[in-house]
Each structure stands twice: as structure tokens, then as C-alpha cells.
Design a protein around this motif. Structure first.
Motif, PDB file in Angstrom:
ATOM      1  N   GLU A  85     -12.942 -23.813   3.663  1.00 23.93           N
ATOM      2  CA  GLU A  85     -11.582 -24.463   4.278  1.00 23.93           C
ATOM      3  C   GLU A  85     -10.634 -23.644   3.939  1.00 23.93           C
ATOM      4  OE1 GLU A  85      -8.919 -28.492   4.604  1.00 23.93           O
ATOM      5  OE2 GLU A  85     -11.275 -28.579   3.869  1.00 23.93           O
ATOM      6  N   LYS A  86     -10.319 -23.409   2.603  1.00 21.05           N
ATOM      7  CA  LYS A  86      -9.057 -22.536   2.081  1.00 21.05           C
ATOM      8  C   LYS A  86      -9.163 -21.385   2.715  1.00 21.05           C
ATOM      9  CE  LYS A  86      -6.846 -24.856  -1.058  1.00 21.05           C
ATOM     10  NZ  LYS A  86      -5.418 -24.833  -1.194  1.00 21.05           N
ATOM     11  N   LEU A  87     -10.412 -20.484   2.655  1.00 24.97           N
ATOM     12  CA  LEU A  87     -10.283 -19.104   3.280  1.00 24.97           C
ATOM     13  C   LEU A  87     -10.431 -19.169   4.742  1.00 24.97           C
ATOM     14  CD1 LEU A  87     -13.398 -17.670   1.248  1.00 24.97           C
ATOM     15  CD2 LEU A  87     -11.289 -17.301   0.834  1.00 24.97           C
ATOM     16  N   VAL A  88     -10.581 -20.066   5.566  1.00 25.65           N
ATOM     17  CA  VAL A  88     -10.442 -20.138   6.786  1.00 25.65           C
ATOM     18  C   VAL A  88      -8.737 -20.304   7.045  1.00 25.65           C
ATOM     19  CG1 VAL A  88     -10.698 -21.611   8.756  1.00 25.65           C
ATOM     20  CG2 VAL A  88     -12.641 -20.992   7.639  1.00 25.65           C
ATOM     21  N   ALA A  89      -8.198 -21.122   6.294  1.00 23.72           N
ATOM     22  CA  ALA A  89      -6.862 -21.381   6.545  1.00 23.72           C
ATOM     23  C   ALA A  89      -6.052 -19.957   6.115  1.00 23.72           C
ATOM     24  CB  ALA A  89      -6.286 -22.436   5.554  1.00 23.72           C
ATOM     25  N   TYR A  90      -6.394 -19.454   4.996  1.00 16.57           N
ATOM     26  CA  TYR A  90      -5.913 -18.107   4.671  1.00 16.57           C
ATOM     27  C   TYR A  90      -5.944 -16.902   5.688  1.00 16.57           C
ATOM     28  CZ  TYR A  90      -4.274 -14.213   1.901  1.00 16.57           C
ATOM     29  OH  TYR A  90      -3.637 -12.941   1.221  1.00 16.57           O
ATOM     30  N   ARG A  91      -7.126 -17.192   6.016  1.00 14.46           N
ATOM     31  CA  ARG A  91      -7.615 -15.933   7.400  1.00 14.46           C
ATOM     32  C   ARG A  91      -6.552 -16.343   8.626  1.00 14.46           C
ATOM     33  NH1 ARG A  91     -13.018 -16.078   5.311  1.00 14.46           N
ATOM     34  NH2 ARG A  91     -13.590 -17.721   6.653  1.00 14.46           N
ATOM     35  N   ALA A  92      -6.469 -17.231   8.758  1.00 15.37           N
ATOM     36  CA  ALA A  92      -5.815 -17.757   9.895  1.00 15.37           C
ATOM     37  C   ALA A  92      -4.245 -17.568  10.022  1.00 15.37           C
ATOM     38  CB  ALA A  92      -5.893 -19.167  10.333  1.00 15.37           C
ATOM     39  N   ASP A  93      -3.821 -17.884   8.659  1.00 14.52           N
ATOM     40  CA  ASP A  93      -2.373 -17.446   8.263  1.00 14.52           C
ATOM     41  C   ASP A  93      -2.142 -15.895   8.351  1.00 14.52           C
ATOM     42  OD1 ASP A  93       0.155 -18.406   7.102  1.00 14.52           O
ATOM     43  OD2 ASP A  93      -0.345 -16.832   5.482  1.00 14.52           O
ATOM     44  N   TYR A  94      -3.226 -15.017   7.873  1.00  9.04           N
ATOM     45  CA  TYR A  94      -3.064 -13.812   7.825  1.00  9.04           C
ATOM     46  C   TYR A  94      -2.837 -13.098   9.238  1.00  9.04           C
ATOM     47  CZ  TYR A  94      -3.748  -8.669   6.527  1.00  9.04           C
ATOM     48  OH  TYR A  94      -3.550  -7.571   6.461  1.00  9.04           O
ATOM     49  N   ALA A  95      -3.898 -13.865   9.888  1.00 10.92           N
ATOM     50  CA  ALA A  95      -3.995 -13.086  11.417  1.00 10.92           C
ATOM     51  C   ALA A  95      -2.699 -13.589  12.308  1.00 10.92           C
ATOM     52  CB  ALA A  95      -5.198 -14.035  11.914  1.00 10.92           C
ATOM     53  N   ALA A  96      -1.999 -14.930  11.986  1.00 10.24           N
ATOM     54  CA  ALA A  96      -0.763 -15.022  12.517  1.00 10.24           C
ATOM     55  C   ALA A  96       0.207 -14.040  12.063  1.00 10.24           C
ATOM     56  CB  ALA A  96      -0.561 -16.305  12.291  1.00 10.24           C
ATOM     57  N   TYR A  97       0.335 -13.614  10.735  1.00  8.09           N
ATOM     58  CA  TYR A  97       1.086 -12.743  10.265  1.00  8.09           C
ATOM     59  C   TYR A  97       1.132 -11.211  10.902  1.00  8.09           C
ATOM     60  CZ  TYR A  97       1.911  -8.524   7.019  1.00  8.09           C
ATOM     61  OH  TYR A  97       2.066  -7.378   6.377  1.00  8.09           O
ATOM     62  N   TYR A  98      -0.314 -11.046  11.387  1.00  7.57           N
ATOM     63  CA  TYR A  98      -0.547  -9.730  11.989  1.00  7.57           C
ATOM     64  C   TYR A  98       0.051  -9.837  13.485  1.00  7.57           C
ATOM     65  CZ  TYR A  98      -3.165  -6.138  14.564  1.00  7.57           C
ATOM     66  OH  TYR A  98      -3.548  -5.181  15.427  1.00  7.57           O
ATOM     67  N   GLU A  99      -0.160 -11.051  14.184  1.00  3.27           N
ATOM     68  CA  GLU A  99       0.116 -11.205  15.466  1.00  3.27           C
ATOM     69  C   GLU A  99       1.881 -11.155  15.686  1.00  3.27           C
ATOM     70  OE1 GLU A  99      -1.644 -11.425  18.202  1.00  3.27           O
ATOM     71  OE2 GLU A  99      -3.471 -10.738  17.197  1.00  3.27           O
ATOM     72  N   ARG A 100       2.319 -11.744  14.643  1.00  3.52           N
ATOM     73  CA  ARG A 100       3.796 -11.728  14.509  1.00  3.52           C
ATOM     74  C   ARG A 100       4.575 -10.431  14.630  1.00  3.52           C
ATOM     75  NH1 ARG A 100       3.280 -16.173  11.039  1.00  3.52           N
ATOM     76  NH2 ARG A 100       3.895 -14.795   9.340  1.00  3.52           N
ATOM     77  N   CYS A 101       3.781  -9.740  13.728  1.00  2.94           N
ATOM     78  CA  CYS A 101       4.520  -8.441  13.314  1.00  2.94           C
ATOM     79  C   CYS A 101       3.971  -7.203  13.941  1.00  2.94           C
ATOM     80  CB  CYS A 101       4.417  -8.293  11.801  1.00  2.94           C
ATOM     81  SG  CYS A 101       5.238  -9.459  10.656  1.00  2.94           S
ATOM     82  N   LYS A 102       2.713  -7.357  14.524  1.00  2.43           N
ATOM     83  CA  LYS A 102       2.142  -5.817  15.247  1.00  2.43           C
ATOM     84  C   LYS A 102       3.082  -5.255  16.293  1.00  2.43           C
ATOM     85  CE  LYS A 102      -0.607  -8.239  18.766  1.00  2.43           C
ATOM     86  NZ  LYS A 102      -1.855  -8.405  19.370  1.00  2.43           N
TER      87      LYS A 102
END
Length: 700
Positions: A334-351
Motif C-alpha cells: 500500500e505504501k509503495l503503491v501510494a508512492y508510485r502514484a505520487d511520483y507518477a503525478a509529479y511526472y504528469e504535472r511537470c513533463k
């Protein structure tokens, strides 16, 4: 200004320097700077010198920029780590420059400036050195200076701390434009001795290699001392004070031994990874602090830091790491899924439109309050170095927040560095990983002839190995020699008596703390004995059973448990014997124990198959050279049983084989590597005889 410091930096050796030519002095300076992590982190920073050399075409003197090339490390580099470029051609590039929005295109011009066909690729930092008008230039990433560079009031504090002798420039990513900014700033401030780059690092210079070195360490020492005095004057409390105490070491070890394999398995779904644990005092101070969560969330400042560590870490609270079994796995997932989702959101915001694809979104740095820091990467060295980089970030946050307000880079700026097309090109140039990179092998009897040959084979293929052996002296000498050849990160040793359950369990705990888990077991610890059945004592029988049967069960069971917790499969290889297939006279205890090994391997293969855990057997015969068991009574007993001298044993066994060839430890290692690697990914429950051919021992 004072150049004193609490702990001195490495001293310049005039006698040694006098023996060096100009390029040798540059290398000496570079290695000296890189030898102290307070000066710069691994792979970080650059050094340069502008040297007059003969042009190989014209024969005329020309000025050549020697600068650390792309991807090097100043602490360990050699002369071939420097790029060499014509200064007149580098200066001519300024006429081609079309402005900041086109600065990346300037990188393609750097190969056209190469001096003497040097194949070392030039770094993106080359213009930063070229356009400063000094013979010698250093660009370092010292924690003390980055702390100042990462303060909210960095510019004013730089002027105050260095009394106007060191300049300041705002954040700008490395490249051609920053090189021109440095050039313009220095021209306007010709009497300064250095420049602080906000959020980045330090530039210093000198007329000679020695004066440049002394200037660099002098500026860093002054920053360190000022910060230290200011902290004392303010009675500063690091990271907001203590929120909790560290767990007792034994409790830390037990928790990590339970958590790391599960964590490693979950993070390795996209490719095997290794872990590194860091529990040094500064790390513990940070993870146990009140400001852990807000500071960790802000991310790191220096680009070198977050390129290695990702922009921010994952925090695992005790509520997660105190769980066990399926509950632990579910909470970690659950922790890793949340981290990966947060990182993917960071990627989408900034790409950007041309950004490289999203990379592995798993965390690199994981912080466990009360326990320490875990870093995760594709290999052990990269994991260790990532931890060292985050340690730099911790030092920066501690001093910056104690004296002013720590600020990380803006998210978009951080993204533009992490997903820079030039950085992506560097990643794409990296050589293909060896087959065992990211995998950990435990080899029992690792200090013996066959065991050592297996270890070397695995190390040559990029694996990490934990050597287990009961021979303390042989174990340490083997570890030291292999570490010297293959690097300190990839080999560990644990004294282990395979007949002792506690000893075996402790060895696996230590291997887990070192690497995060186990992917390969080679059960190889062995003895040999001979005696007629009527003369076989119960003690001799039990010694064979304890080492060769019970010992193989114990090391296999613990490996199985770890592999099951990791849930990413695994491979076991049992080094049995031809005698497990066909009995030999006067060796009943040995033959029976070896037969038990083979059947034990089949049991592991049966129960391991649903988990992706494979188990196979290698049956050697008469491996005399380099084998410990042939150095004692076994050699005498086998010679007596066959009515020959000990000197005739190798020829006897060679001529007895169908192929008439001797069998060596390297032959066993080759078969073992095959069964342990993905080459045999669809093989389990099998036997490979490496005996040069023995009809009676044919599997059937």
C-alpha cells in the motif's frame, strides 16, 4: 577570514607533487578533493586545468582544457577520465550560441572541440570551466556550502559569511548559459575567490594546482566553521529536536531482517534490486526527529542529490514495520503503491512534450524512524552511493534549517534536471547490465576451492555474494582478495557452522542486513571421510550427516523462507557428488549423506515450484586441485583404497573417466552458474554430472 576547521582536510603533499607533470598535478588535485565526502559526493563536481600543449597537427603550442569527463568520479578517476578540448574552439562556440532556449544544442558541438582524438565524452559542465579565465578551476558540492546555497536568504548570507570575497548566482541548471553567467559575473567581480551557485554548489579557482586546491578547501573550511559557530551561538536544535529514541540494535536487526526481504521483493517486480542500510548517528538523528516529515517532503536541493535519490524519500512508520506476514506485505505494498502514484503525478504535472518516458517510480530512499535509512537500487554500489547522497542532503537540511530556512529546488526545476534529455542520453549510453546484477548469492564453503570458484564466477557476472565458511582465517583472506578484485560492495563474509541452527539463521540475518535478501543459494560446505562399514563409528556417521545432510537442510530452509518472503522466485544449487548416485567402497557415511542431499534438493524443487523457486544438483567427482577435502585424510584414504600413491590420484581419476579428463573447480562453477542463472530458468529437480563421464553415475 579563518581557514581553520574542526577536522582537517587532506594535506597537499609538496614532495609528491614535485614528481608530477601538469596533467598529473590535475589528477592529484582531483583525487585529493574526491577523497573527502565533505568536499564533494561520489561522482559529483568537476576539476579542470588549462594546459599549453603541442597541437598534433600543426606542432604549435595551443591551450587545452583538461576537464573531468562525463560520468566520472574525481576521487577515483585516472588520467583517461579527463576530456581534452581546444580552448580556441570552445571560445568560438560563443559566436554560435543562439540563446538559453537553444543551449542544449551546444552539447553537440563539444566533440568538434576535442583535442588529440580523446574519446572521453565532455561533460555538460565543460562551459562552466572553459569560460572562467583561470588556469585551474574546481566545482565541488560540499555540504557546508550547499547548506548556505539552500537557505532562503542565501545571497545575503553568502555576502555576510565570506565578507564579499565569494560571489553568488541564482539557480540555473548546468549548461552553456550558466557558463556565460559565470564568465560575466567574474568579469564584473575580478577580485573574488569563488562563487556560490544557489541550490547547487561552489566554484573556486587558482593560478596553480596547489593554490586552487588550497583555495577550495579554505572556502569550504570557512563555511563549515561559520556554520558551527552560528549553531552554537543560536543554541540550534537539529531537525526540530527528538521525537523518538532509536530502537535497541538487536530489535533493529530483527525488524530489518523481517521487513527488508518483503520490501525488496515488492520493489523488485520491475527488476531485481539490492538494498543498503545506513544507521550512522546523523541518519538516526534525522529519522528520529520532529521535523522528519516536513523536511523529507520538501525534497533535496543539489541536482546531484535528487538525480541519485529521487526528489523525496518514503517514510515507513513503526505502524507498518511492526507488522508481520501477510499484513506486513499488504501494508508495504500500500505504501509503495501510494508512492508510485505520487511520483507518477509529479511526472504528469511537470513533463514536457519531449520528456523521456516515466522511469521506475519506486522510492530510492526509505526512512524508518527508530531504525535508520534504507536505499534501494539496481546494484549494491548504486544503493550505497544513493544513501551517501541522501546523507549529504540530511547535512544540508540540518544546517540550513538551523540557521535560516531550508528550501529545495522548485518542483519543475527538479523535474527538468531529472528528465533532462541530456541526462537521458547519458543513461542510454550505459553498458548493458551483466546477468546477475541485482541478485544475491549465498555460497556455503565459500572459502574452499570449489566454493571460491563459484563465487568468482558469480562476481564476474555482476552478482553480489555472501561467503559462508567455518574457517575464519581462510574466509577473511578470501573476502579481502575478492573485495580488492571486484570491489568492496559486492562481497561479504559470515562465519557459519552449517550444523548449528543459530549460526545459520544469524548468517542469513547478516546477509539480509547487507543486501536485503537472497536470490541464489549454493549449498557447498563439505567434508569427506572413508572407512569400512564395520569400522564406521557413530561419530563419523553423524559428522557426515550433520554437515552434509542436516547442514544442507538448514541453509536450504532459511534460503527458502527468505525467497518465499521476497516472492520473486529464486534458485538453489546443491553441490552433491557422484557418490550420491553410485556408492564407493569404504565410504558409506559419505555416500549416504550425499544421496540425502540429492533427495533434499528434489524436495525443495517440489515445494518451491509454485513459488518460482528452482532447485537443482551438480554432482562433481574427483575435483582434486584446490579442494580442501583432498588435503587431509581423505586423500590418503582414497589412495590407500585404490592401492596407489597420493601423487597418482589425479591421473588415476582422470584415466578412470570416460572422457579421460581432469575435473577442476572452475568446471563445477560453470555448471553451478548455469543452473543458478536465467539460462536454466525452466529447469528444476535436475542433476548435472561434472565427472568427465562415469557410466555407473548416469542419472536414471
Amino acid at each position: 577570514m579563518s581557514n581553520t576547521t574542526i577536522a582537517p582536510f587532506p594535506t597537499w603533499n609538496d614532495a609528491h607533487a614535485a614528481t608530477l607533470d601538469a596533467s598529473g598535478l590535475l589528477l592529484y588535485r582531483s583525487n585529493l578533493l574526491g577523497s573527502d565526502l565533505r568536499i564533494t559526493n561520489y561522482g559529483g563536481g568537476n576539476t579542470s586545468a588549462k594546459l599549453v600543449q603541442k597541437d598534433p597537427l600543426s606542432g604549435q603550442d595551443t591551450t587545452v582544457l583538461w576537464v573531468k569527463g562525463s560520468g566520472g568520479d574525481v576521487g577515483s578517476m585516472k588520467l583517461d577520465g579527463f576530456s581534452t578540448l581546444y580552448m580556441d574552439k570552445l571560445n568560438a562556440l560563443q559566436k554560435l550560441y543562439r540563446g538559453p532556449q537553444f543551449e542544449d544544442e551546444m552539447v553537440a558541438y563539444l566533440p568538434h572541440c576535442t583535442f588529440n582524438l580523446n574519446p572521453r565524452a565532455a561533460s555538460i559542465d565543460t562551459p562552466l570551466h572553459a569560460y572562467l579565465p583561470f588556469a585551474h578551476v574546481d566545482h565541488m558540492h560540499p555540504d557546508a556550502v550547499i547548506a548556505i546555497a539552500a537557505m532562503a536568504n542565501s545571497e545575503a548570507l553568502t555576502a555576510k559569511i565570506f565578507e564579499g570575497t565569494v560571489g553568488w548566482l541564482p539557480w540555473r541548471k548546468p549548461g552553456f548559459e550558466l557558463g556565460l553567467m559565470l564568465q560575466r559575473y567574474q568579469a564584473a567581480h575580478p577580485d573574488q575567490r569563488g562563487l556560490v551557485l544557489a541550490g547547487h554548489g561552489l566554484f573556486t579557482w587558482g593560478d596553480t594546482a596547489k593554490t586552487c586546491y588550497e583555495n577550495t578547501v579554505g572556502v569550504i573550511a570557512h563555511a563549515q566553521n561559520w556554520l558551527g559557530r552560528e549553531r552554537v551561538a543560536r543554541n540550534a536544535v537539529s531537525f526540530g529536536g527528538v521525537a523518538q529514541e532509536s530502537l535497541p540494535t538487536a530489535e533493529q536487526d530483527a525488524t530489518l531482517a523481517r521487513v527488508l526481504p518483503v520490501l525488496r521483493g515488492l520493489a523488485s517486480k520491475s527488476g531485481h534490486k539490492l538494498l543498503h542500510v545506513d544507521r550512522q548517528p546523523t541518519v538516526m538523528e534525522f529519522v528520529n526527529s520532529r521535523d522528519l516529515a516536513p523536511l523529507a517532503a520538501m525534497g533535496t536541493s543539489c541536482p546531484d542529490h535528487f538525480l541519485r535519490t529521487k526528489i523525496r524519500p518514503l517514510i515507513l512508520e513503526a505502524a507498518v514495520y511492526n507488522l508481520e506476514g501477510a499484513a506486513l506485505a499488504a501494508a508495504l505494498e500500500e505504501k509503495l503503491v501510494a508512492y508510485r502514484a505520487d511520483y507518477a503525478a509529479y511526472y504528469e504535472r511537470c513533463k514536457r512534450a519531449d520528456s523521456p518516458a516515466l522511469r521506475d517510480a519506486n522510492p530510492v530512499i526509505i526512512l524508518l524512524p527508530g531504525i535508520g535509512m534504507v536505499s534501494i537500487a539496481k546494484d549494491k554500489a548504486t544503493a550505497r552511493i544513493a544513501g551517501e547522497f541522501y546523507m549529504n542532503a540530511i547535512n544540508v537540511m540540518r544546517d540550513a534549517n538551523a540557521i535560516d530556512t531550508y528550501v529545495g529546488l522548485p518542483e519543475q526545476e527538479a523535474f527538468d534536471i531529472e528528465y533532462w534529455l541530456l541526462e537521458e542520453a547519458k543513461l542510454q549510453r550505459m553498458p548493458k547490465a551483466k546477468p546477475l546484477v541485482g541478485k544475491v548469492a549465498v555460497v556455503t564453503g565459500g572459502a574452499g576451492g570449489i566454493g571460491r570458484a563459484i563465487v568468482e564466477r558469480f562476481l564476474n557476472e555482476g552478482g553480489c555474494v555472501a561467503l559462508l565458511d567455518i574457517d575464519v582465517e581462510a574466509l577473511e583472506s578470501t573476502r579481502a582478495e575478492l573485495a580488492k578484485r571486484f570491489g568492496k560492495d559486492v562481497v561479504r563474509s559470515m562465519v557459519c557452522d552449517v550444523t548449528s541452527e543459530d549460526s545459520v539463521i544469524n548468517a542469513y540475518v547478516q546477509a539480509t542486513l547487507e543486501f536485503g535478501g537472497v536470490d541464489i543459494l549454493v549449498s557447498n560446505a563439505g567434508i569427506a571421510s572413508a572407512a569400512p562399514i564395520e569400522d564406521t563409528s557413530l561419530a563419523l556417521w553423524m559428522r557426515n550427516q550433520n554437515i552434509l545432510a542436516t547442514g544442507y537442510f538448514l541453509v536450504g530452509r532459511e534460503a527458502f523462507r527468505l525467497m518465499k518472503a521476497q516472492a520473486i522466485g529464486g534458485a538453489m544449487v546443491y553441490i552433491a557428488s557422484k557418490n550420491g548416485m553410485v556408492a564407493s567402497a569404504q565410504a558409506s557415511a559419505y555416500c549416504a549423506a550425499k544421496a540425502a542431499e540429492i533427495q533434499l534438493s528434489r524436495s525443495f524443487a517440489l515445494e518451491g515450484a509454485p513459488l518460482g523457486i528452482r532447485s537443482n544438483v551438480v554432482n562433481p567427482d574427483a575435483v582434486i586441485r584446490g579442494s580442501k577435502i583432498w588435503t587431509g585424510a581423505w586423500s590418503q584414504e582414497r589412495a590407500a583404497a585404490n592401492k596407489i600413491s597420493e601423487e597418482e590420484l589425479e591421473a588415476f581419476y582422470r584415466d578412470r573417466s570416460m572422457l579421460k579428463r581432469s575435473v577442476f573447480p572452475e568446471d563445477i562453477a560453470e555448471a553451478t552458474y548455469f543452473l543458478a542463472s536465467d539460462l536454466a530458468a525452466k529447469s528444476t529437480g535436475n542433476i548435472i554430472n561434472v565427472d568427465a563421464g562415469n557410466l555407473a553415475a548416469f542419472p536414471r
